[in-house]
Design a protein around this motif. Structure first.
Motif, PDB file in Angstrom:
ATOM      1  N   TYR A  89       0.841  -1.197   0.000  1.00 52.99           N
ATOM      2  CA  TYR A  89       0.000   0.000   0.000  1.00 52.99           C
ATOM      3  C   TYR A  89       0.877   1.248   0.000  1.00 52.99           C
ATOM      4  N   PHE A  90       0.563   2.146  -0.904  1.00 54.48           N
ATOM      5  CA  PHE A  90       1.301   3.397  -1.003  1.00 54.48           C
ATOM      6  C   PHE A  90       0.375   4.573  -0.784  1.00 54.48           C
ATOM      7  N   CYS A  91       0.884   5.526  -0.036  1.00 51.93           N
ATOM      8  CA  CYS A  91       0.220   6.803   0.137  1.00 51.93           C
ATOM      9  C   CYS A  91       0.972   7.834  -0.686  1.00 51.93           C
ATOM     10  N   ALA A  92       0.251   8.803  -1.221  1.00 50.83           N
ATOM     11  CA  ALA A  92       0.871   9.880  -1.980  1.00 50.83           C
ATOM     12  C   ALA A  92       0.148  11.179  -1.679  1.00 50.83           C
ATOM     13  N   SER A  93       0.844  12.280  -1.914  1.00 53.79           N
ATOM     14  CA  SER A  93       0.215  13.592  -1.765  1.00 53.79           C
ATOM     15  C   SER A  93       0.653  14.489  -2.904  1.00 53.79           C
ATOM     16  N   SER A  94      -0.160  15.500  -3.173  1.00 52.45           N
ATOM     17  CA  SER A  94       0.214  16.470  -4.205  1.00 52.45           C
ATOM     18  C   SER A  94      -0.271  17.859  -3.826  1.00 52.45           C
ATOM     19  N   TYR A  95       0.407  18.848  -4.360  1.00 50.86           N
ATOM     20  CA  TYR A  95       0.079  20.241  -4.066  1.00 50.86           C
ATOM     21  C   TYR A  95      -1.130  20.697  -4.867  1.00 50.86           C
ATOM     22  N   SER A  96      -1.194  20.278  -6.117  1.00 50.30           N
ATOM     23  CA  SER A  96      -2.282  20.736  -6.973  1.00 50.30           C
ATOM     24  C   SER A  96      -2.843  19.577  -7.757  1.00 50.30           C
ATOM     25  N   ALA A  97      -4.111  19.677  -8.086  1.00 45.15           N
ATOM     26  CA  ALA A  97      -4.779  18.649  -8.886  1.00 45.15           C
ATOM     27  C   ALA A  97      -5.980  19.293  -9.551  1.00 45.15           C
ATOM     28  N   GLY A  98      -6.609  18.562 -10.439  1.00 40.12           N
ATOM     29  CA  GLY A  98      -7.753  19.097 -11.139  1.00 40.12           C
ATOM     30  C   GLY A  98      -7.381  19.546 -12.537  1.00 40.12           C
ATOM     31  N   PHE A  99      -8.345  20.108 -13.236  1.00 45.95           N
ATOM     32  CA  PHE A  99      -8.174  20.467 -14.638  1.00 45.95           C
ATOM     33  C   PHE A  99      -6.972  21.382 -14.824  1.00 45.95           C
ATOM     34  N   SER A 100      -6.090  20.990 -15.710  1.00 45.92           N
ATOM     35  CA  SER A 100      -4.872  21.699 -16.124  1.00 45.92           C
ATOM     36  C   SER A 100      -3.806  21.781 -15.045  1.00 45.92           C
ATOM     37  N   ALA A 101      -4.068  21.222 -13.858  1.00 47.47           N
ATOM     38  CA  ALA A 101      -3.043  21.237 -12.809  1.00 47.47           C
ATOM     39  C   ALA A 101      -2.024  20.138 -13.058  1.00 47.47           C
ATOM     40  N   LYS A 102      -0.873  20.276 -12.447  1.00 47.12           N
ATOM     41  CA  LYS A 102       0.189  19.317 -12.720  1.00 47.12           C
ATOM     42  C   LYS A 102       0.027  18.011 -11.949  1.00 47.12           C
ATOM     43  N   ASN A 103      -0.492  18.090 -10.748  1.00 48.05           N
ATOM     44  CA  ASN A 103      -0.715  16.895  -9.913  1.00 48.05           C
ATOM     45  C   ASN A 103       0.517  16.011  -9.840  1.00 48.05           C
ATOM     46  N   ILE A 104       1.653  16.589  -9.514  1.00 50.82           N
ATOM     47  CA  ILE A 104       2.860  15.810  -9.284  1.00 50.82           C
ATOM     48  C   ILE A 104       2.752  15.206  -7.901  1.00 50.82           C
ATOM     49  N   GLN A 105       2.861  13.894  -7.820  1.00 47.88           N
ATOM     50  CA  GLN A 105       2.600  13.200  -6.560  1.00 47.88           C
ATOM     51  C   GLN A 105       3.902  12.759  -5.897  1.00 47.88           C
ATOM     52  N   TYR A 106       3.884  12.855  -4.582  1.00 47.19           N
ATOM     53  CA  TYR A 106       5.013  12.445  -3.751  1.00 47.19           C
ATOM     54  C   TYR A 106       4.576  11.229  -2.951  1.00 47.19           C
ATOM     55  N   PHE A 107       5.377  10.185  -3.011  1.00 43.66           N
ATOM     56  CA  PHE A 107       4.984   8.903  -2.437  1.00 43.66           C
ATOM     57  C   PHE A 107       5.733   8.588  -1.152  1.00 43.66           C
ATOM     58  N   GLY A 108       5.038   7.840  -0.289  1.00 40.72           N
ATOM     59  CA  GLY A 108       5.697   7.240   0.857  1.00 40.72           C
ATOM     60  C   GLY A 108       6.411   5.969   0.440  1.00 40.72           C
ATOM     61  N   ALA A 109       7.080   5.342   1.399  1.00 41.71           N
ATOM     62  CA  ALA A 109       7.890   4.151   1.110  1.00 41.71           C
ATOM     63  C   ALA A 109       7.066   2.877   1.042  1.00 41.71           C
ATOM     64  N   GLY A 110       5.808   2.941   1.444  1.00 40.56           N
ATOM     65  CA  GLY A 110       4.937   1.787   1.321  1.00 40.56           C
ATOM     66  C   GLY A 110       4.767   0.998   2.595  1.00 40.56           C
ATOM     67  N   THR A 111       3.643   0.273   2.675  1.00 41.43           N
ATOM     68  CA  THR A 111       3.368  -0.671   3.756  1.00 41.43           C
ATOM     69  C   THR A 111       3.104  -2.021   3.131  1.00 41.43           C
ATOM     70  N   ARG A 112       3.881  -3.024   3.544  1.00 40.61           N
ATOM     71  CA  ARG A 112       3.714  -4.367   3.018  1.00 40.61           C
ATOM     72  C   ARG A 112       2.806  -5.146   3.952  1.00 40.61           C
ATOM     73  N   LEU A 113       1.633  -5.504   3.453  1.00 45.57           N
ATOM     74  CA  LEU A 113       0.629  -6.164   4.272  1.00 45.57           C
ATOM     75  C   LEU A 113       0.373  -7.565   3.759  1.00 45.57           C
ATOM     76  N   SER A 114       0.431  -8.518   4.665  1.00 47.17           N
ATOM     77  CA  SER A 114       0.064  -9.895   4.343  1.00 47.17           C
ATOM     78  C   SER A 114      -1.127 -10.286   5.197  1.00 47.17           C
ATOM     79  N   VAL A 115      -2.140 -10.853   4.557  1.00 47.95           N
ATOM     80  CA  VAL A 115      -3.328 -11.331   5.272  1.00 47.95           C
ATOM     81  C   VAL A 115      -3.393 -12.845   5.102  1.00 47.95           C
ATOM     82  N   LEU A 116      -3.288 -13.526   6.244  1.00 45.96           N
ATOM     83  CA  LEU A 116      -3.235 -14.996   6.195  1.00 45.96           C
ATOM     84  C   LEU A 116      -4.606 -15.619   6.410  1.00 45.96           C
TER      85      LEU A 116
END
Lengths: 116, 110
Positions: A89-116
């Protein structure tokens, strides 16, 4: 300068257990996202938020809930975990989004989840 | 479903060679981005190209966009072992989100 921080990094659950994944960003970004990444499937959007107090469904929202009570935090919950939710699972955030916005996303390092 | 699809799925080259990977997408876009993911890490933004641009450069990266063919290419020149990673294209999805392809896995051997 932490950027996007995800906790925990690893987790093993039994079927039916619940858990919450935490995402925190220190960049004052309005937009936040939760993705899951499975082999051969790329990244798929689970839920996203366009600002504090808002959430919206993405491509694969079933079995997950989210909350954005504070601008810097975005929580992803699994109420009753299933083996099909084994993923990274990855989380990301961005400063701008929507029509004509750049929506450059910054990601976390991730969470590795196993469900047994 | 994924909007963007990268090709090839995997690419193996030697250091010093150029690496080219392609992305095709289905609907009209405002911009297209490329991201890199090192093994076990999150994605990192590389470059963004707007729909009215045809080519963009950033260091050893060159991105082209052909909106008539709904395709983009990423060229990495003079590849290094450190370029070993997966590369994803991303296009607009919903109004506020991105749609990522399945990625190209690049291996650069010394």
């Amino acid at each position: 300068n932490a950027g996007v921080t995800q906790t925990p990094k690893f987790r093993v659950l039994k079927t039916g257990q619940s858990m919450t994944l935490l995402c925190a960003q220190d960049m004052n970004h309005e937009y936040m996202y939760w993705y899951r990444q499975d082999p051969g499937m790329g990244l798929r959007l689970i839920h996203y938020s366009v600002g504090e107090g808002t959430t919206a469904k993405g491509e694969v929202p079933d079995g997950y809930n989210v909350s954005r009570l504070k601008k810097q935090n975005f929580l992803l919950g699994l109420e009753s975990a299933a083996p099909s939710q084994t993923s990274v699972y990855f989380c990301a955030s961005s400063y701008s989004a929507g029509f004509s916005a750049k929506n450059i996303q910054y990601f976390g390092a991730g969470t590795r989840l196993s469900v047994l | 479903s994924q909007q963007g699809e990268e090709d090839p799925q995997a690419l193996s080259i030697q250091e010093g060679e150029n690496a080219t990977m392609n992305c095709s997408y289905k609907t009209s876009i405002n911009n297209l981005q490329w991201y890199r993911q090192n093994s076990g890490r999150g994605l990192v933004h590389l470059i963004l190209i707007r729909s009215n641009e045809r080519e963009k450069h950033s260091g050893r990266l060159r991105v082209t966009l052909d909106t008539s063919k709904k395709s983009s290419s990423l060229l990495i020149t003079a590849s290094r072992a450190a370029d070993t990673a997966s590369y994803f294209c991303a296009t607009d999805f919903y109004r506020y989100a991105l749609n990522f392809g399945k990625g190209t896995s690049l291996l650069v051997t010394p």
